[in-house]
Design a protein around this motif. Sequence first.
Motif, PDB file in Angstrom:
ATOM      1  N   MET B 243       0.728  -0.974   0.033  1.00 33.05           N
ATOM      2  CA  MET B 243      -0.152  -0.103   0.035  1.00 33.05           C
ATOM      3  C   MET B 243       0.993   1.350   0.066  1.00 33.05           C
ATOM      4  SD  MET B 243      -3.386   0.841   2.475  1.00 33.05           S
ATOM      5  CE  MET B 243      -2.476   1.278   3.914  1.00 33.05           C
ATOM      6  N   LEU B 244       0.489   2.232  -0.801  1.00 32.15           N
ATOM      7  CA  LEU B 244       1.161   3.585  -0.761  1.00 32.15           C
ATOM      8  C   LEU B 244       0.385   4.545   0.008  1.00 32.15           C
ATOM      9  CD1 LEU B 244       2.047   3.716  -4.794  1.00 32.15           C
ATOM     10  CD2 LEU B 244       3.559   3.003  -2.855  1.00 32.15           C
ATOM     11  N   TYR B 417      -7.866   0.002  -4.483  1.00 31.11           N
ATOM     12  CA  TYR B 417      -6.944  -1.290  -4.832  1.00 31.11           C
ATOM     13  C   TYR B 417      -7.663  -1.940  -6.003  1.00 31.11           C
ATOM     14  CZ  TYR B 417      -9.575  -4.003  -1.533  1.00 31.11           C
ATOM     15  OH  TYR B 417     -10.604  -4.562  -0.654  1.00 31.11           O
ATOM     16  N   TRP B 418      -6.748  -2.567  -6.807  1.00 31.53           N
ATOM     17  CA  TRP B 418      -7.373  -3.373  -7.934  1.00 31.53           C
ATOM     18  C   TRP B 418      -7.465  -4.891  -7.139  1.00 31.53           C
ATOM     19  CZ3 TRP B 418      -9.061  -1.567 -12.131  1.00 31.53           C
ATOM     20  CH2 TRP B 418      -8.453  -0.576 -12.680  1.00 31.53           C
ATOM     21  N   ASP B 419      -8.681  -5.442  -7.366  1.00 29.42           N
ATOM     22  CA  ASP B 419      -8.868  -6.690  -6.926  1.00 29.42           C
ATOM     23  C   ASP B 419      -8.439  -7.919  -7.901  1.00 29.42           C
ATOM     24  OD1 ASP B 419     -10.871  -6.984  -8.778  1.00 29.42           O
ATOM     25  OD2 ASP B 419     -12.514  -7.157  -7.203  1.00 29.42           O
ATOM     26  N   GLU B 420      -8.343  -9.208  -7.686  1.00 30.57           N
ATOM     27  CA  GLU B 420      -7.874 -10.100  -8.437  1.00 30.57           C
ATOM     28  C   GLU B 420      -8.626 -10.323 -10.085  1.00 30.57           C
ATOM     29  OE1 GLU B 420      -9.537 -10.361  -5.661  1.00 30.57           O
ATOM     30  OE2 GLU B 420     -10.855 -12.071  -5.656  1.00 30.57           O
ATOM     31  N   ASP B 421      -9.701  -9.564 -10.080  1.00 33.05           N
ATOM     32  CA  ASP B 421     -10.473  -9.645 -11.118  1.00 33.05           C
ATOM     33  C   ASP B 421     -10.187  -8.339 -11.866  1.00 33.05           C
ATOM     34  OD1 ASP B 421     -11.883 -12.123 -11.052  1.00 33.05           O
ATOM     35  OD2 ASP B 421     -13.284 -11.211  -9.510  1.00 33.05           O
ATOM     36  N   GLU B 422      -9.150  -7.611 -11.587  1.00 31.09           N
ATOM     37  CA  GLU B 422      -8.887  -6.344 -12.077  1.00 31.09           C
ATOM     38  C   GLU B 422     -10.236  -5.344 -12.283  1.00 31.09           C
ATOM     39  OE1 GLU B 422      -6.887  -6.811 -15.649  1.00 31.09           O
ATOM     40  OE2 GLU B 422      -5.206  -8.097 -14.551  1.00 31.09           O
ATOM     41  N   ARG B 423     -10.698  -5.410 -11.000  1.00 32.97           N
ATOM     42  CA  ARG B 423     -11.825  -4.351 -10.892  1.00 32.97           C
ATOM     43  C   ARG B 423     -11.247  -3.485  -9.582  1.00 32.97           C
ATOM     44  NH1 ARG B 423     -16.276  -6.422  -8.532  1.00 32.97           N
ATOM     45  NH2 ARG B 423     -17.655  -5.134  -9.413  1.00 32.97           N
ATOM     46  N   ALA B 475      -8.347   6.949  -6.323  1.00 30.39           N
ATOM     47  CA  ALA B 475      -8.656   6.043  -7.677  1.00 30.39           C
ATOM     48  C   ALA B 475      -7.373   6.375  -8.766  1.00 30.39           C
ATOM     49  CB  ALA B 475      -9.888   6.138  -8.163  1.00 30.39           C
ATOM     50  N   HIS B 476      -7.204   7.941  -8.917  1.00 30.49           N
ATOM     51  CA  HIS B 476      -6.367   8.146  -9.945  1.00 30.49           C
ATOM     52  C   HIS B 476      -4.890   7.560  -9.805  1.00 30.49           C
ATOM     53  CE1 HIS B 476      -8.792  10.738 -12.735  1.00 30.49           C
ATOM     54  NE2 HIS B 476      -9.198  11.536 -11.417  1.00 30.49           N
ATOM     55  N   LEU B 477      -4.371   7.751  -8.458  1.00 27.10           N
ATOM     56  CA  LEU B 477      -3.204   7.082  -7.918  1.00 27.10           C
ATOM     57  C   LEU B 477      -3.127   5.731  -8.055  1.00 27.10           C
ATOM     58  CD1 LEU B 477      -2.705   9.604  -5.005  1.00 27.10           C
ATOM     59  CD2 LEU B 477      -1.494   9.473  -7.044  1.00 27.10           C
ATOM     60  N   THR B 478      -4.114   5.150  -7.790  1.00 23.01           N
ATOM     61  CA  THR B 478      -4.104   3.526  -7.961  1.00 23.01           C
ATOM     62  C   THR B 478      -3.995   3.082  -9.546  1.00 23.01           C
ATOM     63  OG1 THR B 478      -5.134   2.761  -5.952  1.00 23.01           O
ATOM     64  CG2 THR B 478      -5.406   1.432  -7.831  1.00 23.01           C
ATOM     65  N   LEU B 479      -4.498   4.038 -10.220  1.00 25.88           N
ATOM     66  CA  LEU B 479      -4.496   3.998 -11.742  1.00 25.88           C
ATOM     67  C   LEU B 479      -3.255   3.900 -12.167  1.00 25.88           C
ATOM     68  CD1 LEU B 479      -7.762   3.363 -11.699  1.00 25.88           C
ATOM     69  CD2 LEU B 479      -8.067   4.997 -13.533  1.00 25.88           C
ATOM     70  N   ALA B 480      -2.528   4.931 -11.467  1.00 24.90           N
ATOM     71  CA  ALA B 480      -1.039   5.603 -12.210  1.00 24.90           C
ATOM     72  C   ALA B 480      -0.286   4.599 -11.499  1.00 24.90           C
ATOM     73  CB  ALA B 480      -0.953   7.016 -11.597  1.00 24.90           C
ATOM     74  N   THR B 481      -0.558   3.972 -10.416  1.00 22.02           N
ATOM     75  CA  THR B 481       0.725   3.167  -9.789  1.00 22.02           C
ATOM     76  C   THR B 481       0.309   1.754  -9.677  1.00 22.02           C
ATOM     77  OG1 THR B 481      -0.332   3.266  -7.560  1.00 22.02           O
ATOM     78  CG2 THR B 481       1.209   5.072  -8.060  1.00 22.02           C
ATOM     79  N   LYS B 482      -0.700   1.339  -9.824  1.00 19.93           N
ATOM     80  CA  LYS B 482      -1.265   0.014  -9.779  1.00 19.93           C
ATOM     81  C   LYS B 482      -1.218  -0.578  -8.510  1.00 19.93           C
ATOM     82  CE  LYS B 482       0.383  -0.721 -14.880  1.00 19.93           C
ATOM     83  NZ  LYS B 482       0.639   0.755 -14.712  1.00 19.93           N
ATOM     84  N   ARG B 483      -0.824   0.234  -7.638  1.00 16.59           N
ATOM     85  CA  ARG B 483      -0.890  -0.225  -6.156  1.00 16.59           C
ATOM     86  C   ARG B 483      -2.133   0.383  -5.444  1.00 16.59           C
ATOM     87  NH1 ARG B 483       5.026  -0.425  -5.031  1.00 16.59           N
ATOM     88  NH2 ARG B 483       4.697  -0.064  -2.840  1.00 16.59           N
ATOM     89  N   PRO B 484      -2.303  -0.436  -4.293  1.00 13.94           N
ATOM     90  CA  PRO B 484      -3.297   0.004  -3.258  1.00 13.94           C
ATOM     91  C   PRO B 484      -2.887   1.248  -2.846  1.00 13.94           C
ATOM     92  CG  PRO B 484      -2.687  -2.166  -2.827  1.00 13.94           C
ATOM     93  CD  PRO B 484      -1.561  -1.832  -3.683  1.00 13.94           C
TER      94      PRO B 484
END
Lengths: 283, 977
Positions: B243-244, B417-423, B475-484
Amino acid sequence: MSKTKEFHRPDNWSKAHQLLKRSDVQTVPLVVGPRPIALDDRAGDAFVDLEKLHLNYIQLGEDGIVHIGAMVTLQDIYQSELVKSQAGGVLTEAAYFSATLGLRNLASLAGTITNAENPPDVPLALMALDAVVTVQKDENQTHQVALHEWMKDCTKVLLPGEAILEVGFPAQPTASGALVRINRTPRDKAILAAVAVLYIDNGLCSKASVSLAGANPAPVRLLEVETLLKGKSLTSELLAQAAQLAENQAQPLGDYLGSVVYRTAMASVLTKRAISQAMNATK
Amino acid sequence: MNIHLKLNGKDTDLVVIQDESLLTALRRAGMWSVKHGCETGECGACSVLMDGKLVPTCVMLAPQADGHAIETVEGMSEINTIHPIQKAFTEMGAVQCGFCTPAMVLATKALINKEMYPTLEDARDALSSTICRCTGYVKPVEAIMRAAAMLRGEEVPPIDGGGIPMDIAFGLTGESDLGRDLPDFVKGGSGSEVKIKKDVKIAPWVTPESQTDVVGRPEIKVDAVKLAKGKPAFTDDINLPGMLYAEMLTSPHAHARIRNIDTSKAKALQGVHAVLTYKDVPRVIYASGGQSWPNPKPWDQVSLDNKVRFVGDRVAVVAAETPEIAREAIKLIDVDYEVLPIVLDPREAGKPGAPVIHDEPDAVGIPDASHNLVNVVDAVWNDVDKVFAECDRIFENTYYTPKQQQGHIEPHICITYWDEDERLVVRTSTQVPFHARRMLAPLIGLPIKRIRVIKPRIGGGFGGKQEMLIEDLAAHLTLATKRPVRLEYTREQEFTSSRSRHPMYVTFKIGVMNDGTIRALDMNVISDTGAYGSHSLTVASVSGLRGLSTYKADALRFHADIYYTNKAPAGAFRGYGAPQGMFGLEVIIDEIAHSLGFDPLEFRRRNAVDVGDHIPISTALGEGGTIEQYVLSCGLQECFDKAAKSIQWERRNDPKWRVDPERPNIRRGLGVATCMHGTAIPGLDMGGASIKMNDDGSFNVQVGATDLGTGSDTVIAQIIAETLGCRLEDIIIYSSDTDMTPFDVGAYASSTTFISGGSAKKAAEIVRRQIIDRAAKMLETTSEGMYLRHRQAIAADGRSVSLEAVALNSLHTVDQQQIMGTASFMSNYAPPPFGAQFVEVEVDTETGMVRVPRMVMAVDCGTAINPMTASGQIEGGQLQALGMAISEGMEYDTEGNVLQKRFGDYRIYEADEAPEITAILVPTYEPSGPYGAKAVAEIPMDGVGPAVSNAIFDAIGVRLRELPVLPEKVWKGIQEK
Ligand code: FES
Ligand code: FES
């Protein structure tokens, strides 16, 4: 990247002093007041915790002075029977109104007199009790500053290497005292506050100490008022004169909680009220 | 560094960072009960016992705990056990949102360890360092007294009683269909005649003596135990791998254009994963208020803009490995601002030459951006000027209510965060999970179906979280980093960058006859929405709705102008415009009563609406369309009776009571205000519920309703348990997860008990029918006259079968079927709850200080489904309202900087200074509500402000038309008298 701040807990003054006097690392005693500063905003690159230096005493010395160690908490002051027995317990009351329980358990006397934003009650009460601050200059040397001088700019008094050792005031079991406050809610930090400590002998005021906060840039002793009252019977006319003197010396900074006009007017109201309540407490 | 401490009795070594807070270190060690509410030691949520003493840990360095004993509530009980103090808190209804509860429990422990026989004063002192924004401290103090008695080994009285008569709850037929007694117009028919229908068939089990088993009873809140035990129930109480930590850079200027922004140094800092500015995110226009689709205009925000409009506005956002790195990166962002002129007063904002705050070309739906005019609202019923011309007297005055901050102790916090289904999963402290999902989707370019919003327990909301405030940035940051990514406001940001109550200038003009009859009301509002228009239209409309509904009149008119200013935006806050409107109304009504020589209480009694009365202004101002509204239930007169008796209203006439010989500068007075609120938005608010039966006869319930601490999960579960004849513990309720639960608009507009409870009741009735049908088959009898009670389905002939047997039969034996039901509920009718608010004041005539020793409010909320939670709402609401009356008002300097950035300066009442608060429930039966319920959550905000002002007038003859009544304002009034 800013560095992690250091933490030290020395077990004697010598070590503490060595740390505090460093010029390469800004090192400050770790103290918390009743209106704490957020950790991220605290000045200093290194903190020295004075917990082990045995500065948590409240005692009546043979010199007739009540000594209160720098690390004594506001709750210790609030609960001290010795403090309660001084000037009608005015300092006890001040400690209570300075903070709620959790912060009283944490805030130390040193923290209370080193930040001008703190509630003024404890400094006011101590000023009226003629308190003197003892500062540990180095391992062997101390020096003393009258609290009413100290409070003129309480953040600037300590020099690098120094730490507050204690605050002491002459025992005053026979004096009466009163703390009066104006605030939004009963426990809110005072917009203005005043303390009077009086000695009344045979109907005459043999000594008066009056302090006032909120009507000047910093809390003040009303020395002219004290002189006026000394040796006199505290008639309503005299009280009115005292109130007028307080108003005359007021040079407040106005804000949304109280304009210059209001604070000036209240300097008079509170001064009179503190004196008359202290006077009534003797009856 | 390593520290060694005794943590909950066990020798423990912790690795800590030297300059981190003890709060952070303890949470990292799994002590989730230690909460973050501020950074300055003033809210108390982070408190622990250190060597037996209560201390706030956010202002302590972690190494300070070295060598000490630390206790948290985690150490007080095990799985399946509960400490008597925690038990007392749950039983007494002392746990609302529960964010402050662990600290209060510890404070109680420290107190009772020292004093087995605490006084009420001791209890209040013990709680004084824990700000509770929910309870008004009444029930926590009672919990301390009960806990002390329990720990002394004394028997304590059971928390029981209540219930409502069965014949009222189920009707004479034994059927519990929602709205069975409704007049036609509520059901969608036409006609204005209000008639209550009665059926005469009597069910065998409904006797006049019998009471409901669950509804109307003070059941323990379904979430109380976990909250009292400090379980990890809130948004921040998880630790995700990788997590960031996010931080926001906010504007130091009240109005500026960003000429350039250089993030290169920040991006270069080790540990920084993303730095986003307006250059990095798509420009999608939206409105942040959590409201039904399509969101009311204006749409005047984007996630990150090249212009800032208030001090605290978003400039950039950073995600980094640690909060410290993120903060450091923020300092490295170079912004070149072109500072613009500002306007802070809504009365100046529309004048020629005022700076234009929204000059962007792509904003949608601003009626007159060049004059900062956000919205205009007009409504009229009959010819007001004609009626004014017929009146004996006309009264007119202007009233001001301040910018009050919600002050929920849990700040805004969101983890994405992204879950295992990429949601994308958005775990967030929100009152509006479904709105948040819908509003977030276009901002981040994902379809709604790829977003899941989870609302864990919320540490208070009060409207502040009826907003999509930070979810887009995380959400923008999770999209940008792919991290929680975790983004949380500091307390200072809650003051600088969050939402607040709309400050309003409300001018009332009222025409009356000399006999005391009100004939016409004209209400004019100037509302200050701050830099963005969130909720501005609907809040002003509600001001009009509430200001023009309480008293009967022949003509009504409403006009509101809403302006932008360069201050933090206003938004939703408990009461939603009503406290502003009701302050003006209830003070001018008092002025009129005095001027005409009426007792202010009697004047209100004779003019207030009653059962059968039409509420014409609702047709013109309703958000859900033009739907006629009438009063179907009203206990207002009884509220006046009971509250007046409780406060001893007759003392006003006793000159001796008015003065205090010991304190000659003190004058006493009493004030009254009428309260009338709404229940949900008619024709708009909707909630859904889904119920399925388990093998053991218990039920899983999924509701979209958002329990923000008010107890709505409990109330909904009670409604279902009563309908299904089982116990509360047989209901396992799960709420507010956009993947798992049906839709619900969310927790606002006093809608949850009525709307979500309505859907729960409808779904339960479907399940009930299925159970009865199957039980009838099992007993080989008819379902006629069969009912559910005591976990049994009981036939008319007295034979019965258990719910467990029914469940096993249906799931496993014959004609297998999952007994389940799903329903939604929407109402065209918004039944008004009523209340009578009384306040006692003491005014210091030399200084202007006002003290409030006592407040009493009697409320008709129909059936109180849970009298404990209902009275808790009334107690806590009154204290929140008292804050607005006495101390809470955000002030700004001339540069647009808010002056109160911490709890201490803002001043929320603490336990040892709160007045004695009384809540009286006046039961009525509202035919449109589940089991006769109406709303209760917001009405306590409405009457305290005006009652304080009216009481001050009663005490000293000075009329205060502006809140909060700071000492100087009162003093000035005295000087000018
Ligand atoms: S007092 Fe520590 S979080 Fe507020
Ligand atoms: S229950 Fe105390 S803050 Fe919510």
